[in-house]
Design an enzyme around this catalytic site. Sequence first.
Site, PDB file in Angstrom:
ATOM      1  N   HIS A  46      -7.231  -6.109   0.047  1.00  0.00           N
ATOM      2  CA  HIS A  46      -6.092  -5.207   0.043  1.00  0.00           C
ATOM      3  C   HIS A  46      -4.859  -5.810   0.720  1.00  0.00           C
ATOM      4  O   HIS A  46      -3.766  -5.256   0.597  1.00  0.00           O
ATOM      5  CB  HIS A  46      -6.489  -3.899   0.745  1.00  0.00           C
ATOM      6  CG  HIS A  46      -5.480  -2.806   0.635  1.00  0.00           C
ATOM      7  ND1 HIS A  46      -5.026  -2.327  -0.579  1.00  0.00           N
ATOM      8  CD2 HIS A  46      -4.816  -2.086   1.589  1.00  0.00           C
ATOM      9  CE1 HIS A  46      -4.146  -1.359  -0.374  1.00  0.00           C
ATOM     10  NE2 HIS A  46      -3.996  -1.204   0.922  1.00  0.00           N
ATOM     11  N   ASP A  87      -9.622  -5.935  -4.113  1.00  0.00           N
ATOM     12  CA  ASP A  87      -9.066  -4.856  -3.294  1.00  0.00           C
ATOM     13  C   ASP A  87     -10.049  -3.688  -3.275  1.00  0.00           C
ATOM     14  O   ASP A  87     -10.355  -3.104  -4.307  1.00  0.00           O
ATOM     15  CB  ASP A  87      -7.728  -4.415  -3.885  1.00  0.00           C
ATOM     16  CG  ASP A  87      -6.930  -3.502  -2.963  1.00  0.00           C
ATOM     17  OD1 ASP A  87      -7.545  -2.738  -2.210  1.00  0.00           O
ATOM     18  OD2 ASP A  87      -5.697  -3.569  -3.014  1.00  0.00           O
ATOM     19  N   SER A 145       0.842  -1.190   0.000  1.00  0.00           N
ATOM     20  CA  SER A 145       0.000   0.000   0.000  1.00  0.00           C
ATOM     21  C   SER A 145       0.888   1.255   0.000  1.00  0.00           C
ATOM     22  O   SER A 145       1.696   1.445  -0.898  1.00  0.00           O
ATOM     23  CB  SER A 145      -0.946  -0.056   1.198  1.00  0.00           C
ATOM     24  OG  SER A 145      -1.995   0.867   1.068  1.00  0.00           O
TER      25      SER A 145
END
Length: 340
Positions: A279, A251, A117
């Site tokens: 995610h 996600d 991320s």
Amino acid sequence: MLITPRGRSPRAGRLRTVDDGDTVLRFHVVHGYRRAYRIAGSGPAVLLIHGIGDSSATWAELIPGLARNHTVIAPDLLGHGASDKPRADYSVAAYANGMRDLLGVLNIERATLIGHSFGGGVAMQFAYQFPERTERLVLASTGGVGREVNPVLRAVSLPGADLMLSALKLPTMRLQTRLFVELMRMLDTDLGQDAPDLLNLVDALPDATARSAFIRTLRAVVDGRGQVVTMLDRCYLVRGMPTMLLWGSRDSVVPVQHAHNAHAAMPGSRLEIFEGAGHFPFHSDPRRFLELVEDFIATTHPGNWSIEQWRDLLRRGHHPEVGQPSTEHEVREASERSAT
């Protein structure tokens, strides 16, 4: 280039979690701030960089396996976990500098970077700033390759976010939030895949100092319109840098389309989609994640940059390939400003 979606049930392939016998949190003071990190194993270095609001604990199931053949370093980013949370610069570039300085303190010259991320954005920025210290890039559900992002994060970037995060910790709000999460899971929504992990991030913000650091970090990369930092305009610079993208097909934070866009923009990159995962693909199927990372490291040679190569790439500039933003306008549309 590889694209190999595979169907796996969520939370498949469990691995044992890290315990005190594997590694414990250690601390170094760098530039006057205490930095927490975990370190385990021996061999070529692998640096694990977590996302916003998270900590090194997110990698608990991967560290023992990676440490069999590698020196694994998993820091708590400044403002996160057990690291200090000062009123400081929480930009992507500042975090990349922080990773360089931590590696320097640990006497580690080069590393394979694995970023999740926001941490993926930090990894890309590190490779851009310090290519001679980067051996490979592994980017999991990475930020920084498109504007779209979950509306909740856009909302948290706006004024009043601290009050909203504080309210989420009230007993009545926690109950309502968890009921909402359970409903999302029952309805089999993409948000339902990620909501438990996202709620854990909120739980990891115990006080106003932690919330302030979280908001400062988020606002460095997200505003009310979405992500505001991109690496798409310089992805051509990874030519010759082994790069792998890992993404969950469901996600809800950073759309899987970003994986395909980044794959097209990064010459020679590999792409692996975790079908049904959200995610956090390394939480959904840590065994497969570990296998892919170990195979990637074993089957690629470390990037080997020279000043002359870097200068040549910069002079030749950006030459779009299929699927890449092909004009300056399209790059700006993907995200309005770049991390420098």
